[in-house]
Motif scaffolding. Sequence first.
Motif, mmCIF file in Angstrom:
data_model
loop_
_atom_site.group_PDB
_atom_site.id
_atom_site.type_symbol
_atom_site.label_atom_id
_atom_site.label_comp_id
_atom_site.label_asym_id
_atom_site.label_seq_id
_atom_site.Cartn_x
_atom_site.Cartn_y
_atom_site.Cartn_z
ATOM 1 N N LEU A 1 -22.470 16.911 -19.027
ATOM 2 C CA LEU A 1 -23.640 16.294 -19.685
ATOM 3 C C LEU A 1 -23.037 15.855 -20.967
ATOM 4 O O LEU A 1 -22.483 16.362 -21.849
ATOM 5 N N GLY B 1 -25.433 13.504 -23.252
ATOM 6 C CA GLY B 1 -26.413 13.384 -24.336
ATOM 7 C C GLY B 1 -26.397 12.184 -24.723
ATOM 8 O O GLY B 1 -25.571 11.357 -24.402
ATOM 9 N N SER B 2 -27.681 11.659 -25.470
ATOM 10 C CA SER B 2 -27.567 10.293 -25.861
ATOM 11 C C SER B 2 -26.627 9.705 -26.583
ATOM 12 O O SER B 2 -26.163 8.671 -26.978
ATOM 13 N N ILE C 1 -23.304 14.274 -28.232
ATOM 14 C CA ILE C 1 -23.219 15.737 -28.783
ATOM 15 C C ILE C 1 -23.832 16.758 -28.003
ATOM 16 O O ILE C 1 -24.278 17.704 -28.475
ATOM 17 N N ALA C 2 -24.076 16.505 -26.843
ATOM 18 C CA ALA C 2 -24.962 17.418 -26.043
ATOM 19 C C ALA C 2 -23.876 18.765 -25.848
ATOM 20 O O ALA C 2 -22.776 18.546 -26.242
ATOM 21 N N GLY C 3 -24.451 19.820 -25.854
ATOM 22 C CA GLY C 3 -23.573 21.118 -25.707
ATOM 23 C C GLY C 3 -23.254 21.862 -27.150
ATOM 24 O O GLY C 3 -22.491 22.710 -27.041
ATOM 25 N N ALA C 4 -23.952 21.343 -28.125
ATOM 26 C CA ALA C 4 -23.851 22.193 -29.157
ATOM 27 C C ALA C 4 -24.779 23.385 -29.380
ATOM 28 O O ALA C 4 -25.626 23.497 -30.064
ATOM 29 N N TRP D 1 -26.033 26.135 -32.136
ATOM 30 C CA TRP D 1 -27.141 26.018 -32.742
ATOM 31 C C TRP D 1 -28.278 26.689 -32.199
ATOM 32 O O TRP D 1 -29.533 26.296 -32.626
ATOM 33 N N MET D 2 -28.227 27.170 -30.962
ATOM 34 C CA MET D 2 -29.489 27.669 -30.566
ATOM 35 C C MET D 2 -30.347 28.815 -31.744
ATOM 36 O O MET D 2 -29.362 29.605 -31.959
ATOM 37 N N ASP E 1 -32.225 9.625 -21.595
ATOM 38 C CA ASP E 1 -32.299 10.852 -21.831
ATOM 39 C C ASP E 1 -33.290 11.515 -22.725
ATOM 40 O O ASP E 1 -33.717 11.189 -23.911
ATOM 41 N N ILE F 1 -31.640 13.061 -17.672
ATOM 42 C CA ILE F 1 -30.114 13.104 -18.153
ATOM 43 C C ILE F 1 -29.639 11.719 -17.498
ATOM 44 O O ILE F 1 -29.374 11.735 -16.368
ATOM 45 N N LEU G 1 -32.751 16.563 -14.290
ATOM 46 C CA LEU G 1 -32.213 17.447 -14.078
ATOM 47 C C LEU G 1 -32.596 18.334 -12.751
ATOM 48 O O LEU G 1 -33.964 18.816 -12.972
ATOM 49 N N ASN H 1 -33.789 24.063 -29.681
ATOM 50 C CA ASN H 1 -32.762 24.304 -28.635
ATOM 51 C C ASN H 1 -32.447 23.431 -27.541
ATOM 52 O O ASN H 1 -31.438 22.903 -27.305
ATOM 53 N N LEU H 2 -33.570 22.682 -27.229
ATOM 54 C CA LEU H 2 -33.322 21.462 -26.226
ATOM 55 C C LEU H 2 -32.712 20.383 -27.043
ATOM 56 O O LEU H 2 -31.782 19.484 -26.300
ATOM 57 N N SER I 1 -30.367 20.475 -29.546
ATOM 58 C CA SER I 1 -29.107 20.861 -29.893
ATOM 59 C C SER I 1 -28.176 20.866 -28.440
ATOM 60 O O SER I 1 -27.143 20.556 -28.371
ATOM 61 N N ILE I 2 -28.660 21.369 -27.156
ATOM 62 C CA ILE I 2 -28.186 21.380 -25.820
ATOM 63 C C ILE I 2 -28.110 19.987 -25.325
ATOM 64 O O ILE I 2 -26.988 19.746 -24.715
ATOM 65 N N PHE I 3 -28.947 19.387 -25.368
ATOM 66 C CA PHE I 3 -29.170 17.979 -24.663
ATOM 67 C C PHE I 3 -29.032 16.758 -25.478
ATOM 68 O O PHE I 3 -28.721 15.577 -24.860
ATOM 69 N N ASN I 4 -29.000 16.732 -26.817
ATOM 70 C CA ASN I 4 -29.003 15.481 -27.535
ATOM 71 C C ASN I 4 -29.867 14.349 -26.897
ATOM 72 O O ASN I 4 -29.323 13.276 -26.478
ATOM 73 N N PRO I 5 -31.055 14.614 -26.945
ATOM 74 C CA PRO I 5 -32.068 13.562 -26.133
ATOM 75 C C PRO I 5 -32.458 12.583 -27.102
ATOM 76 O O PRO I 5 -32.191 12.695 -28.310
ATOM 77 N N GLU I 6 -32.930 11.481 -26.435
ATOM 78 C CA GLU I 6 -33.277 10.341 -27.275
ATOM 79 C C GLU I 6 -35.096 10.929 -27.618
ATOM 80 O O GLU I 6 -35.210 10.469 -28.999
ATOM 81 N N ALA J 1 -31.925 22.868 -35.596
ATOM 82 C CA ALA J 1 -31.218 21.969 -34.636
ATOM 83 C C ALA J 1 -29.899 21.445 -35.041
ATOM 84 O O ALA J 1 -29.790 21.386 -36.352
ATOM 85 N N GLN J 2 -28.965 21.399 -34.278
ATOM 86 C CA GLN J 2 -27.709 20.530 -34.701
ATOM 87 C C GLN J 2 -28.161 19.333 -35.449
ATOM 88 O O GLN J 2 -28.998 18.243 -34.841
ATOM 89 N N SER K 1 -28.087 15.544 -33.705
ATOM 90 C CA SER K 1 -29.198 15.377 -32.726
ATOM 91 C C SER K 1 -30.295 15.364 -33.255
ATOM 92 O O SER K 1 -31.188 14.443 -32.961
ATOM 93 N N GLN L 1 -31.335 12.034 -34.339
ATOM 94 C CA GLN L 1 -31.317 11.079 -33.390
ATOM 95 C C GLN L 1 -32.691 11.205 -32.546
ATOM 96 O O GLN L 1 -33.095 9.786 -31.985
#
Lengths: 317, 317
Positions: A147, A149-150, A153-156, A159-160, B126, B142, B147, B244-245, B247-252, B279-280, B283, B286
């Motif tokens: 994974l 991410g866009s 930096i996914a997987g951070a 920061w949860m 994403d 993703i 997913l 949380n989503l 930080s985990i996924f870094n989505p658009e 959040a991170q 991310s 973005q």
Amino acid sequence: MSLLGIDLGGTKLASAIFTEAGELHAKEVIPLNDQSGIAVGKLITDQVKKYLLSEKFNIKSIGISIPGISHDDGTVWAPNIDGWENYPLLDEVKLVATDVPVSIDSDRACSMLGEMWHGKAKGTRDAIFLAVGTGIGAGILINGQILRGSNDIAGAVGWMALQRPFAEKYTGCGCFEYYASGEGIVRLAREVLDGKPHYKGELRYLDPSSLTAHTIFQAYHLKDDVAVSVIKQCIEFWGMAAANLISIFNPEKIIFGGGVFGPAEKFIAAIHQEAKKWAQPISMKQVRFEKSTLHGDAAVYGAAFLALENLNRHEGK
Amino acid sequence: MSLLGIDLGGTKLASAIFTEAGELHAKEVIPLNDQSGIAVGKLITDQVKKYLLSEKFNIKSIGISIPGISHDDGTVWAPNIDGWENYPLLDEVKLVATDVPVSIDSDRACSMLGEMWHGKAKGTRDAIFLAVGTGIGAGILINGQILRGSNDIAGAVGWMALQRPFAEKYTGCGCFEYYASGEGIVRLAREVLDGKPHYKGELRYLDPSSLTAHTIFQAYHLKDDVAVSVIKQCIEFWGMAAANLISIFNPEKIIFGGGVFGPAEKFIAAIHQEAKKWAQPISMKQVRFEKSTLHGDAAVYGAAFLALENLNRHEGK
């Protein structure tokens, strides 16, 4: 022929030589000693030069794991290394590597690649490597792909958000990392001790002047009250975070790694018990909790695997 | 030629006819009226028969969205419909559809497919569709792929752990859903009201005997204390979950949909503000927050898109 895997961490640089089959031949760890900017770049290029010149090894490809983001243009961003905002690492290393191919990826991706190559993620399609060390991050494997991410930096997951309401102290590292990273464990113990000035003399096992995650784990096993309460709280956070990853990803495995797992290995059953309270019940039944067996070397294994994949691409395999 | 999209929800069945280009032609909604088991199966096959027999439409493919898990063997599991543990939906529908191809997927996947086809996820690689209705779930895109997880139950974000310590009341729906789903909003208001028996008479805008998410949103706008405190808490939970989503996924994008968004649409800016705390940070910069513009029809659009993709596969396109 050999592969050179390099793992840059926040405090040290690890280099190792691997065979194509993933056998680790030689490993060396150099402390960063608070060096920053181009000094850290030079540490890496010096290692590359040394191994390339060595007659003992016939290095065909180089992979580098960095604690941050690796951009497509070859620059990297590493928040814990001063001066590494857009550091031209690929260009620097390519200059000394001449015709040996070089590739760079994040430590999150490399740790997962290492686990896929020679660790607990071998043969899995959907797994999460939860790395708890100085900080917290995750390498996430989805249907055999990492994974990203866009913007990579996914997987951070450090920061949860796990504890309401928001507190200013979470800024800069994230709520989960604040409480449950290696640094978090020390921070928590300090917070508890600060609130108990009278408790100072009674602490037979925990010396407030020299707190480390290591001493806190030791004190836990000696049943020190403060250490027990701190570790119990960490187990709660680790369990909640694992539960969230399980509910969101429905993975086959969660692999616990990083410096803290390590000593926290013995709490994995307790973390499973905590996670079970929170997670989507079917996904919870399907997931397995495992400890990384690469002993903190997941990222350096992954860096070498990155090198191997890059070599195969170069050779059109 | 036409596509038939069917969206089975927990309380109603929606059917709609689409052109290949995704134009919605006719939509019909039937309440389930607490029916369960084969009665619900019959509702679906009756709809399929009706549309297939209609001379108005020339249906070439059928897609069905279900609120649960769609297994490879054509059986489905829907926790909110009694008797749908391993319900042989595909076989039943195929029997009446004869040579018209049928495909089934989860509402999480279908909602995201709908948003990709004709909604806010068009052109993104994403994105996350956060569906807040009676329950809470997410469709997660993703790198252009939905997913699934190892057993197709990824995206169960209603189970997210956001509030320590664990409470028994979270069992059965998950912590995030307990507080911040449509049902959660009502539950929260009831909890607050139960704790304030003296407050009963003062509630000019909130009638404890007929609480719904809708009346609570109305009361919020009339500045009712209880409604304001409940909605504020929901914004906090929605913000933490979105964070949380991110930080985990870094989505658009995060796309807010489901019945609650809807009336909660006007809080998206406040949710963004809350998420930004947690959040991170890169991310967070973005990502864009958007409201679904498919007005609760994301899953039925997605079901039709599923039908179209299946048809293209059948025809070798």
